[in-house]
Write an enzyme that holds these catalytic residues in place. Structure first.
Site, short mmCIF file in Angstrom:
data_model
loop_
_atom_site.label_atom_id
_atom_site.label_comp_id
_atom_site.label_asym_id
_atom_site.label_seq_id
_atom_site.Cartn_x
_atom_site.Cartn_y
_atom_site.Cartn_z
N ARG A 68 0.84 -1.21 0.00
CA ARG A 68 0.00 0.00 0.00
C ARG A 68 0.87 1.25 0.00
O ARG A 68 0.47 2.32 -0.45
CB ARG A 68 -0.96 0.02 1.20
CG ARG A 68 -1.77 1.28 1.24
CD ARG A 68 -2.93 1.35 2.24
NE ARG A 68 -2.84 0.52 3.39
CZ ARG A 68 -2.11 0.82 4.48
NH1 ARG A 68 -1.40 1.93 4.54
NH2 ARG A 68 -2.08 -0.01 5.51
N TYR A 121 -13.10 17.47 -16.91
CA TYR A 121 -13.73 16.16 -16.83
C TYR A 121 -14.83 16.19 -15.75
O TYR A 121 -14.61 16.71 -14.65
CB TYR A 121 -12.66 15.10 -16.52
CG TYR A 121 -13.26 13.79 -16.18
CD1 TYR A 121 -14.10 13.13 -17.08
CD2 TYR A 121 -13.04 13.18 -14.95
CE1 TYR A 121 -14.69 11.93 -16.77
CE2 TYR A 121 -13.62 11.98 -14.62
CZ TYR A 121 -14.45 11.35 -15.54
OH TYR A 121 -15.04 10.17 -15.22
N ASP A 194 -3.98 19.22 -15.69
CA ASP A 194 -4.37 17.87 -16.10
C ASP A 194 -3.92 17.72 -17.55
O ASP A 194 -4.48 18.32 -18.46
CB ASP A 194 -5.90 17.72 -15.96
CG ASP A 194 -6.37 16.30 -16.28
OD1 ASP A 194 -5.67 15.60 -17.04
OD2 ASP A 194 -7.43 15.90 -15.77
N LYS A 219 -5.91 6.75 -20.03
CA LYS A 219 -6.10 7.26 -21.40
C LYS A 219 -4.85 7.00 -22.23
O LYS A 219 -4.42 5.88 -22.36
CB LYS A 219 -6.46 8.75 -21.33
CG LYS A 219 -7.53 9.09 -20.28
CD LYS A 219 -8.87 8.48 -20.63
CE LYS A 219 -10.05 8.96 -19.84
NZ LYS A 219 -10.25 8.46 -18.50
C1 LIG Z 1 -9.10 14.69 -18.50
C2 LIG Z 1 -9.43 13.64 -17.48
N1 LIG Z 1 -8.89 13.71 -16.26
C3 LIG Z 1 -9.16 12.78 -15.31
C4 LIG Z 1 -10.02 11.74 -15.56
C5 LIG Z 1 -10.30 10.74 -14.48
O1 LIG Z 1 -9.60 9.55 -14.74
P1 LIG Z 1 -10.08 8.07 -14.36
O2 LIG Z 1 -11.27 7.75 -15.22
O3 LIG Z 1 -8.88 7.25 -14.67
O4 LIG Z 1 -10.44 8.07 -12.92
C6 LIG Z 1 -10.61 11.62 -16.83
C7 LIG Z 1 -11.52 10.49 -17.13
O5 LIG Z 1 -12.19 10.47 -18.15
C8 LIG Z 1 -10.31 12.59 -17.81
O6 LIG Z 1 -10.86 12.54 -19.04
#
Ligand SMILES: Cc1ncc(COP(=O)(O)O)c(C=O)c1O
Length: 409
Positions: A68, A121, A194, A219
């Site tokens: 962990r 997101y 991000d 992604k």
């Molecule tokens: C730009 C972006 N950031 C963060 C996330 C969150 O990621 P996760 O789905 O791996 O939790 C997503 C998910 O679609 C995303 O598109």
């Protein structure tokens, strides 16, 4: 817990030749931070599927005590991602949202304020508004591409960080990272980027002043629709230690097998991102000419309103395209239901092309008024262009448009 630096030192002591500062992106993507297995010589970092680690004596371990806190396969992924973003530190998580959660728990206290891009997101919005707000964290969603709006949001509150997604999911609006970093710094706030939609292959937020970079490795980083995962990268040791502490405290670390798959996926991230961008440009040019398309956003097209900014901070347009079609909701639904090669699915960033309806799928939890203010209309379609032959994708979209035309009002 072993730090990245200690692990790199161990690697170098073991005869490794990793020189992050002297190698190009594609070479780092293949080699950075990997340690040939000392007992067998296995070239790939093994999947260390273990909970615990035998200790030589009380207080004497090899840098790992419990999975962990840290795991050697996960650490190998962290060294690779840190090298690719060009910083020292990385921590990996079970999902992208787990990374965002750790970021928030590490940096925010009751009474603190966050400024975020209006189109981010949907899960990020849900976390800030529905999970953290009851703990006394306030968040404000603004058009971070608008300098005045960003400065205003930062002017009268104690803002801990500015969270930007550029391009923003799903509108693809860009935020000037360098400018946002300056504005955040002047206000005493950190800038979090991000970088999920472009990866360090196409955009380098730390070179432009970011303090922390976040990834949903789900992604493009892993790239094959095989895992969920997240990462937080930082230049600053103290920030990194706070992330590691919270990750251990709440139990949000990535598991060894998805970490291993992500190491394999990221090896080709440079090649994939270049090819995604070429394919997306071909598809965007097709959409630009299609009579049913009323609005189109693709940062690689000259007609994109922020094309100059895209050229300044991205090395190509990326894989994401968003568009609206005429003919009302019925035509939109028919289009989405008629694709055969493109998959109607949540997610983006995979080798396979995915088509998504953000208003009912990825951003369904964002309140309607907020969604519309951010330009996420009910008719918006998001395409994550994959690595198929673009001629096949265009053929598939053409037949889906023909089906949509039959029901267009
Ligand atoms: C730009 C972006 N950031 C963060 C996330 C969150 O990621 P996760 O789905 O791996 O939790 C997503 C998910 O679609 C995303 O598109």
């Amino acid at each position: 817990m072993a730090t990245t630096t200690e692990q790199l030192a161990a690697y170098q002591n073991a005869g490794g030749e990793f020189e992050p500062n002297h190698q190009s992106f594609d070479t780092l993507a293949l080699h950075a931070g990997s340690i040939a297995d000392p007992t067998t010589g296995a070239l790939l970092t093994p999947i260390y599927q273990t909970t615990t680690y035998r200790q030589e004596a009380v207080g004497k371990d090899k840098g790992f005590t419990y999975s962990r806190s840290a795991n050697p396969t996960v650490s190998a992924l962290e060294r690779r991602l840190a090298a690719l973003e060009g910083v020292e530190h990385c921590t990996c998580y079970g999902t992208g949202l787990a990374a965002t959660t750790v970021l928030c728990l590490a940096l925010l206290r009751s009474g603190d304020h966050v400024v975020a891009s209006e189109a981010v997101y949907g899960g990020t919005v849900r976390l800030l508004q529905q999970v953290l707000a009851p703990f006394g964290v306030t968040s404000e969603f603004v058009d971070t591409s608008d300098e005045t709006a960003l400065k205003k949001a930062l002017s009268n509150r104690k803002t801990k960080f500015v969270f930007i997604e550029t391009p923003a999911n799903p509108t693809l609006k860009l935020t000037d990272i360098e400018l946002a970093a300056q504005i955040a710094r002047q206000a005493g706030a950190l800038l979090i980027v991000d970088n999920t939609l472009l990866t360090p292959a196409l955009q380098r937020p730390f070179d432009l002043g970011a303090d922390v970079v976040l990834h949903s490795t789900t992604k493009f980083i892993e790239g094959h629709n095989a895992t969920v995962g997240g990462a937080l990268l930082a230049r600053d040791q103290e920030l990194h230690e706070r992330f590691s502490f919270i990750r251990n405290a709440i139990g949000a670390i990535q598991s060894p097998f998805p970490a291993w798959l992500t190491i394999q996926g990221v090896k080709t991230v440079g090649l994939r991102m270049a090819h995604h961008s070429e394919n997306a440009l071909r598809v965007a040019r097709f959409l630009e000419r299609h009579p049913l398309v009323t609005r189109l956003s693709y940062p690689g097209l000259e007609s994109f309103p922020q094309f100059a900014l895209a050229r300044k901070q991205q090395s190509s347009g990326g894989a994401l395209i968003s568009f609206e079609i005429s003919g009302g909701v019925a035509a939109g639904i028919r289009l989405m239901n008629s694709v055969r090669l493109c998959a109607l699915a949540e997610n983006l960033g995979s080798a396979e092309t995915l088509i998504t309806h953000p208003a009912s799928m990825t951003h369904a939890d964002v309140p309607i008024a907020q969604r519309q203010a951010a330009g996420i209309t009910d008719g918006l379609v998001r395409l994550s262009v994959g690595l198929e032959d673009p001629a096949d994708l265009i053929r598939d979209l053409s037949q889906a448009f023909a089906a949509a035309e039959e029901v267009a009002q």
